[in-house]
Design an enzyme around this catalytic site. Structure first.
Site, short mmCIF file in Angstrom:
data_model
loop_
_atom_site.label_atom_id
_atom_site.label_comp_id
_atom_site.label_asym_id
_atom_site.label_seq_id
_atom_site.Cartn_x
_atom_site.Cartn_y
_atom_site.Cartn_z
N ASP A 93 0.83 -1.21 0.00
CA ASP A 93 0.00 0.00 0.00
C ASP A 93 0.86 1.26 0.00
O ASP A 93 1.98 1.27 0.53
CB ASP A 93 -0.89 -0.03 1.25
CG ASP A 93 -2.04 0.95 1.17
OD1 ASP A 93 -2.29 1.49 0.07
OD2 ASP A 93 -2.68 1.19 2.20
N GLY A 94 0.32 2.32 -0.58
CA GLY A 94 0.98 3.64 -0.49
C GLY A 94 1.58 4.14 -1.79
O GLY A 94 2.26 5.18 -1.81
N ASN A 141 -10.71 -2.74 -6.35
CA ASN A 141 -9.89 -1.78 -7.11
C ASN A 141 -10.49 -1.41 -8.48
O ASN A 141 -10.07 -0.44 -9.11
CB ASN A 141 -8.45 -2.31 -7.31
CG ASN A 141 -7.60 -2.24 -6.06
OD1 ASN A 141 -6.67 -3.02 -5.88
ND2 ASN A 141 -7.92 -1.32 -5.15
N TRP A 142 -11.50 -2.18 -8.93
CA TRP A 142 -12.16 -1.83 -10.20
C TRP A 142 -12.85 -0.47 -10.12
O TRP A 142 -13.18 0.12 -11.15
CB TRP A 142 -13.20 -2.89 -10.59
CG TRP A 142 -12.65 -4.24 -10.88
CD1 TRP A 142 -12.77 -5.35 -10.09
CD2 TRP A 142 -11.88 -4.65 -12.02
NE1 TRP A 142 -12.13 -6.42 -10.67
CE2 TRP A 142 -11.57 -6.02 -11.85
CE3 TRP A 142 -11.42 -4.00 -13.17
CZ2 TRP A 142 -10.83 -6.74 -12.78
CZ3 TRP A 142 -10.68 -4.73 -14.10
CH2 TRP A 142 -10.39 -6.07 -13.90
N ARG A 191 -0.60 9.50 -9.92
CA ARG A 191 -0.64 8.26 -9.14
C ARG A 191 0.01 7.07 -9.84
O ARG A 191 0.65 6.24 -9.21
CB ARG A 191 -2.10 7.90 -8.84
CG ARG A 191 -2.80 8.80 -7.85
CD ARG A 191 -4.25 8.37 -7.69
NE ARG A 191 -4.35 6.98 -7.27
CZ ARG A 191 -4.20 6.57 -6.00
NH1 ARG A 191 -3.99 7.44 -5.05
NH2 ARG A 191 -4.29 5.29 -5.70
N TRP A 221 2.86 7.95 -2.42
CA TRP A 221 4.26 8.14 -2.80
C TRP A 221 4.34 9.09 -4.01
O TRP A 221 5.15 10.02 -4.04
CB TRP A 221 4.90 6.79 -3.15
CG TRP A 221 6.36 6.88 -3.46
CD1 TRP A 221 7.40 6.66 -2.61
CD2 TRP A 221 6.96 7.19 -4.74
NE1 TRP A 221 8.60 6.84 -3.26
CE2 TRP A 221 8.36 7.16 -4.57
CE3 TRP A 221 6.44 7.48 -6.00
CZ2 TRP A 221 9.24 7.41 -5.61
CZ3 TRP A 221 7.32 7.75 -7.03
CH2 TRP A 221 8.71 7.70 -6.84
C1 FPP Z 1 -2.05 0.27 -3.18
O1 FPP Z 1 -1.57 1.58 -3.27
C2 FPP Z 1 -1.54 -0.51 -4.26
C3 FPP Z 1 -2.29 -1.08 -5.24
C4 FPP Z 1 -3.76 -0.94 -5.30
C5 FPP Z 1 -1.68 -1.84 -6.30
C6 FPP Z 1 -0.43 -2.60 -5.90
C7 FPP Z 1 0.25 -2.91 -7.14
C8 FPP Z 1 1.59 -2.87 -7.35
C9 FPP Z 1 2.60 -2.61 -6.32
C10 FPP Z 1 2.09 -3.07 -8.69
C11 FPP Z 1 1.50 -4.22 -9.47
C12 FPP Z 1 1.98 -5.53 -9.03
C13 FPP Z 1 2.51 -6.47 -9.83
C14 FPP Z 1 2.64 -7.85 -9.32
C15 FPP Z 1 3.00 -6.20 -11.15
P1 FPP Z 1 -2.62 2.75 -3.39
O2 FPP Z 1 -2.76 3.09 -4.83
O3 FPP Z 1 -3.89 2.38 -2.72
O4 FPP Z 1 -1.87 3.86 -2.62
P2 FPP Z 1 -2.55 5.03 -1.75
O5 FPP Z 1 -3.26 4.34 -0.62
O6 FPP Z 1 -1.36 5.82 -1.30
O7 FPP Z 1 -3.46 5.77 -2.66
#
Ligand code: FPP
Length: 250
Positions: free
Chosen positions: A30-31, A78-79, A43, A35
């Site tokens: 997460d994050g 996430n969709w 994003r 970041w």
């Molecule tokens: C959460 O961060 C992360 C995700 C929803 C996706 C995680 C995916 C990856 C690290 C890359 C894809 C993986 C592979 C195996 C290729 P967030 O977007 O919710 O962050 P935020 O909470 O700071 O908004």
């Protein structure tokens, strides 16, 4: 929280191999979004950095002797994100698989997935099928990628699979825990011993709801793109200080 001793990276690894390692580590990466925002970027750049952060963690986990590493890459919820972000995540997945599968195979990593893969875009499904097939015979570590995964969805699919098994419907059997486990996406894998969540959020987010029943939980404020092998060592070290009683008295 116990702090990992400030020593060289080599010594970090030595400490972690002197006590039992978790067999199965699960990570909520997460994050990425925060970041990117902190770096003044859109994003999707955070997700790109998130993929880059994953590779050294996979390699280090395999090197240390962890048997299964499950990473939460895309949830059933996430969709609801903007289509451009969803498309980027799918493209990053394909890119990751095409670029990294040969090296992961050489490292003895077997790629598996959990989640309802049949609902992913066709190119992502093809890349996954290829990566799984390429690495099917590898035995050093399983990299288990959770995609279109939700713990509730997995449980509902498992019960429905059980219900539609002809040997069940004809026998009037009742479902028990061991049987249910055989119908989960994680069938055949040990339950996670350690759950790591980056970015400081303290929740499960529908991840491995059945399997995490007795997992130790390690939360770090580090945003996923900044998560390194050293922080993995910190998480493993913290795990090794825990007294696991599984509801007993130890
Ligand atoms: C959460 O961060 C992360 C995700 C929803 C996706 C995680 C995916 C990856 C690290 C890359 C894809 C993986 C592979 C195996 C290729 P967030 O977007 O919710 O962050 P935020 O909470 O700071 O908004």
């Amino acid at each position: 929280m116990d702090t990992y001793p400030e020593e060289s990276d080599a010594q970090h690894s030595e400490v972690t191999i002197t006590r039992a390692l978790p067999r199965h580590v699960a990570i909520i990466m997460d994050g990425n979004g925060r970041w990117a925002t902190q770096h003044g970027l859109p994003r999707v750049f955070g997700h790109r950095e998130g993929v880059k952060a994953l590779k050294p963690i996979v390699k280090e986990s395999a090197r240390l002797g962890i048997e299964v590493l499950t990473v939460y890459a895309f949830s059933t919820e996430n969709w609801t994100r903007p289509p451009a972000e969803v498309n980027t995540l799918m493209s990053l997945l394909e890119e990751f698989l095409h670029q990294e599968t040969p090296e992961l195979k050489a490292e003895g990593v077997c790629i598996k997935t959990i989640g309802n893969i049949s609902a992913l875009p066709e190119p992502a499904q093809r890349a996954l099928a290829w990566a799984r097939e390429e690495t099917a015979k590898e035995t050093r570590m399983v990299l288990n990628i959770a995609l279109n995964y939700g713990g509730r969805d997995e449980l509902v699919r498992a019960v429905n699979r059980w219900l539609s098994d002809p040997s069940v419907t004809s026998s009037g059997k009742r479902l028990d825990a061991l049987t249910l486990e055989r119908y989960l996406d994680t069938a055949g894998l040990p339950d996670p011993d350690l759950l790591i969540r980056s970015s400081g959020e303290i929740r499960l987010s529908n991840f491995l709801l059945w399997q995490l029943a007795y997992a130790e939980i390690y939360i770090t404020d580090t945003l996923w793109p900044d998560f390194t092998a050293k922080e993995l060592a910190q998480a493993l070290y913290t795990y090794q200080q825990r007294d696991r009683r599984f509801g007993g008295i130890g």
